[in-house]
Motif scaffolding. Sequence first.
Motif, PDB file in Angstrom:
ATOM      1  N   PRO A 195       0.787  -1.238   0.000  1.00 61.00           N
ATOM      2  CA  PRO A 195       0.000   0.000   0.000  1.00 61.00           C
ATOM      3  C   PRO A 195       0.818   1.288   0.000  1.00 61.00           C
ATOM      4  O   PRO A 195       0.277   2.347  -0.309  1.00 61.00           O
ATOM      5  N   SER A 196       2.093   1.211   0.294  1.00 62.57           N
ATOM      6  CA  SER A 196       2.902   2.433   0.285  1.00 62.57           C
ATOM      7  C   SER A 196       3.380   2.795  -1.121  1.00 62.57           C
ATOM      8  O   SER A 196       3.861   3.898  -1.344  1.00 62.57           O
ATOM      9  N   ARG A 197       3.228   1.884  -2.061  1.00 61.01           N
ATOM     10  CA  ARG A 197       3.705   2.141  -3.415  1.00 61.01           C
ATOM     11  C   ARG A 197       2.681   2.903  -4.247  1.00 61.01           C
ATOM     12  O   ARG A 197       1.488   2.796  -4.038  1.00 61.01           O
ATOM     13  N   ILE A 198       3.193   3.639  -5.202  1.00 62.71           N
ATOM     14  CA  ILE A 198       2.383   4.378  -6.166  1.00 62.71           C
ATOM     15  C   ILE A 198       2.276   3.525  -7.429  1.00 62.71           C
ATOM     16  O   ILE A 198       3.250   2.896  -7.844  1.00 62.71           O
ATOM     17  N   VAL A 199       1.107   3.522  -8.044  1.00 60.23           N
ATOM     18  CA  VAL A 199       0.909   2.783  -9.289  1.00 60.23           C
ATOM     19  C   VAL A 199       1.028   3.780 -10.441  1.00 60.23           C
ATOM     20  O   VAL A 199       0.200   4.665 -10.596  1.00 60.23           O
ATOM     21  N   GLN A 200       2.088   3.643 -11.213  1.00 63.46           N
ATOM     22  CA  GLN A 200       2.359   4.512 -12.356  1.00 63.46           C
ATOM     23  C   GLN A 200       1.752   3.857 -13.592  1.00 63.46           C
ATOM     24  O   GLN A 200       2.051   2.707 -13.899  1.00 63.46           O
ATOM     25  N   VAL A 201       0.904   4.576 -14.307  1.00 63.16           N
ATOM     26  CA  VAL A 201       0.226   4.074 -15.503  1.00 63.16           C
ATOM     27  C   VAL A 201       0.661   4.931 -16.687  1.00 63.16           C
ATOM     28  O   VAL A 201       0.412   6.136 -16.698  1.00 63.16           O
ATOM     29  N   GLU A 202       1.308   4.301 -17.695  1.00 60.51           N
ATOM     30  CA  GLU A 202       1.796   5.029 -18.862  1.00 60.51           C
ATOM     31  C   GLU A 202       1.150   4.465 -20.125  1.00 60.51           C
ATOM     32  O   GLU A 202       1.324   3.289 -20.437  1.00 60.51           O
ATOM     33  N   GLY A 203       0.407   5.305 -20.838  1.00 64.29           N
ATOM     34  CA  GLY A 203      -0.269   4.879 -22.061  1.00 64.29           C
ATOM     35  C   GLY A 203       0.542   5.195 -23.298  1.00 64.29           C
ATOM     36  O   GLY A 203       1.162   6.249 -23.392  1.00 64.29           O
ATOM     37  N   TYR A 204       0.532   4.261 -24.259  1.00 65.41           N
ATOM     38  CA  TYR A 204       1.280   4.414 -25.506  1.00 65.41           C
ATOM     39  C   TYR A 204       0.363   4.178 -26.705  1.00 65.41           C
ATOM     40  O   TYR A 204      -0.616   3.440 -26.602  1.00 65.41           O
TER      41      TYR A 204
END
Length: 134
Positions: A63-72
């Motif tokens: 839960p301490s992590r950030i979810v990075q979402v990168e669209g291409y």
Amino acid sequence: MVRNSAKIITRALAPLAGILLLSACADQAPRKYVVFFSNRSAELDEAASTVVAQVAEKAAHHPSRIVQVEGYAAAGGDLSADALLAIQRAKVVTEKLQADGVPADHIVQTPRAPSTLEGMAVGSRRVEIELVSP
């Protein structure tokens, strides 16, 4: 006598230390996941939904992590439409992550510029998801 006892203890504990080290590594969340899309599509198919669900589960365990979402998206004839497609892909993955329980404030959504690289047609039809430390 003391030296021999220390050697025996060291030899006995070495495998245990290795196992503990491996288990600590196993507890680390895999960092990057890839969701693929059909050509000119921003719809999640069953395989893509499964990947996103796996990420949501990992995010719940970290839960301490950030979810990075990168669209291409691949660069075609209309760069603004391609950029919009990258945004839509990132958005649909973000919405699925939220539906699967990831808090919105733990998700960072980033579209990437359309790619003109040769051989990147399939690779450009993707969203990369990464669990990163804050």
